[in-house]
Design a protein around this motif. Structure first.
Motif, mmCIF file in Angstrom:
data_model
loop_
_atom_site.group_PDB
_atom_site.id
_atom_site.type_symbol
_atom_site.label_atom_id
_atom_site.label_comp_id
_atom_site.label_asym_id
_atom_site.label_seq_id
_atom_site.Cartn_x
_atom_site.Cartn_y
_atom_site.Cartn_z
ATOM 1 N N ASP A 77 39.680 85.237 56.070
ATOM 2 C CA ASP A 77 40.011 86.511 55.427
ATOM 3 C C ASP A 77 40.383 87.594 56.428
ATOM 4 N N PHE A 78 39.735 87.571 57.616
ATOM 5 C CA PHE A 78 39.944 88.625 58.606
ATOM 6 C C PHE A 78 40.075 88.003 60.001
ATOM 7 N N ALA A 91 49.847 91.073 67.310
ATOM 8 C CA ALA A 91 50.894 92.049 67.004
ATOM 9 C C ALA A 91 52.269 91.389 67.021
ATOM 10 N N LYS A 92 52.458 90.471 67.952
ATOM 11 C CA LYS A 92 53.757 89.791 68.080
ATOM 12 C C LYS A 92 54.085 88.973 66.831
ATOM 13 N N TYR A 93 53.061 88.336 66.263
ATOM 14 C CA TYR A 93 53.289 87.453 65.115
ATOM 15 C C TYR A 93 52.754 88.053 63.806
ATOM 16 N N ARG A 98 50.146 88.412 58.570
ATOM 17 C CA ARG A 98 49.553 89.398 57.639
ATOM 18 C C ARG A 98 49.559 88.921 56.184
ATOM 19 N N SER A 99 50.449 88.017 55.857
ATOM 20 C CA SER A 99 50.465 87.496 54.484
ATOM 21 C C SER A 99 49.335 86.505 54.242
ATOM 22 N N GLU A 107 50.151 98.374 62.968
ATOM 23 C CA GLU A 107 51.462 97.781 63.187
ATOM 24 C C GLU A 107 51.757 97.602 64.670
ATOM 25 N N ALA A 108 52.648 96.654 64.954
ATOM 26 C CA ALA A 108 52.934 96.276 66.335
ATOM 27 C C ALA A 108 53.383 97.453 67.186
#
Length: 397
Positions: A77-78, A91-93, A98-99, A107-108
């Protein structure tokens, strides 16, 4: 209804274990993911499993496919990053991840503002937040300019915290030291920062920043650092938040549009009172165990808010609570002893430092890792230190 599942990304015992203990106590299933070739093992009653992922720097596609498969299989979940490398990778991916799970990072583009120290310092300058005098070096011409204009001693560090480099923060006492440190790395396409050395102590303003406001604030002061000249906290103390530093920290996080956990690090000269911004840790920080032991459960609060729920936060915490990281303290003692041998520190300084370390076994100082309910992480961390020490000793003979 199943328990929520958390993946702590990064195998750094003094950070990963306190987070795991905090979340497990609130009913979460907790796993730790290790990226790259970290030789550490991590055993804890509060961790349901340790998994190895490919290095995102060496093989980004493998890392992405492995973590996606893990998230789907274990219904994560996290995802909580615990160091700059993991923060950068998530951040890169972010578009692919995030889905599938909630990433405890903004955000990146906002992450870049804390990983790129040059950008952090630019924002601080625009906000009139004090920082040490800084030079940027990418070639020999830049280095010549620094040598002509800088006031020594200085601190050398990479500008981009997301890039793995063979050189971390180093201190240069004079021009010869500086050239010896940087010349082997000139031409590596890495931007280096050369900063004025600020005497004093490191101070961390720790914040859960959510929807444009600080929901929880905690402050600690470093009493001992590793390296000795300044670095990570091996002994620290909780203290009342300094309103000036808090104001600096909140204005910087607000300017970035930060969302989540952050520790804004300053250095303060206790004699003159001068304060200078050092950096922003945009994830769980190295001394996260101290606020947790003081009843400020940052990881749990962040997960709750990220779930869209609300929670009541403590209005105060105990001041003057000390904490030490034993393995780091022992490593510091070895560094001090080496400085004594080279005439850079006195024997009296070493014994004063060692006496404080000894007294911590008997006072009310908390240990970053030790717990009677979960002794293995502290024992494994000490074993890892001792194994490294034995290897260094063997190499000398």
């Amino acid at each position: 209804m199943r328990d929520k599942t958390v993946l702590i990304l990064g195998c750094f015992p003094r950070i990963s274990v306190p987070i795991a203990q905090c979340l497990k106590n609130h009913g979460f299933d907790v796993y730790v993911g290790d990226i790259g070739s970290n030789p550490r093992n991590l055993y804890s009653n509060y961790i349901d499993g340790l998994f190895k992922f490919s290095s995102p720097e060496r093989s980004g596609d493998c890392f992405l496919s492995e973590i996606v498969r893990f998230i789907d299989e274990f219904q994560v979940d996290f995802v909580v990053p615990v160091s700059d490398g993991e923060l950068s990778a998530l951040a890169k991916y972010e578009d692919q991840l995030r889905s599938r799970a909630v990433l405890l990072l903004p955000e990146a583009r906002k992450v870049r503002a804390v990983l790129d120290k040059a950008e952090t310092l630019r924002l601080a300058k625009n906000l009139s937040i004090p920082a040490p005098e800084t030079f940027y070096v990418s070639g020999e011409d830049d280095l010549d300019v620094v040598c002509e204009n800088a006031s020594f001693p200085v601190v050398v560090k990479p500008s981009d915290r997301s890039v793995a480099t063979p050189l971390r923060a180093r201190h240069a006492k004079n021009e010869a030291d500086l050239r010896a440190i940087l010349l082997p790395h000139i031409g590596s396409k890495i931007m280096w920062l050369v900063q004025e050395y600020l005497p004093g102590q490191g101070v961390g303003v720790e914040v859960l920043f959510w929807n444009g406001e600080a929901r929880v604030i905690f402050q600690h002061r470093r009493l001992k650092e590793l390296p000795v000249t300044g670095g990570v906290a091996v002994r620290c103390i909780s203290e009342k938040p300094d309103q000036k530093m808090v104001a600096y920290a909140l204005s910087l996080l607000s300017e970035i549009g930060w969302e989540g956990l952050a520790m804004v690090e300053f250095r303060q000269d206790p004699v003159t009172g001068r304060v200078g911004l050092m950096e922003i840790n945009g994830r769980c920080w190295g001394s996260i165990s101290l606020p947790i032991k003081c009843g400020i459960e940052f990881p749990y609060y962040a997960v709750i808010l990220a779930s869209g729920e609300e929670i009541e936060f403590p209005e105060r915490y105990p001041l003057g609570q000390k904490m030490r990281w034993l393995s780091g303290d022992l490593e510091r003692s070895l560094q001090l002893l080496a400085q004594v041998r080279h005439g850079e520190a006195t024997l009296g300084c070493f014994f004063r430092d060692a006496s404080i370390s000894f007294s911590d076994f008997f006072g009310d100082t908390k240990d970053a890792l030790w717990s009677w309910r979960d002794p293995c992480p502290a024992m494994e961390d000490l074993r890892f230190f001792l194994r490294g020490l034995i290897r260094r000793v063997v190499k000398k003979f």
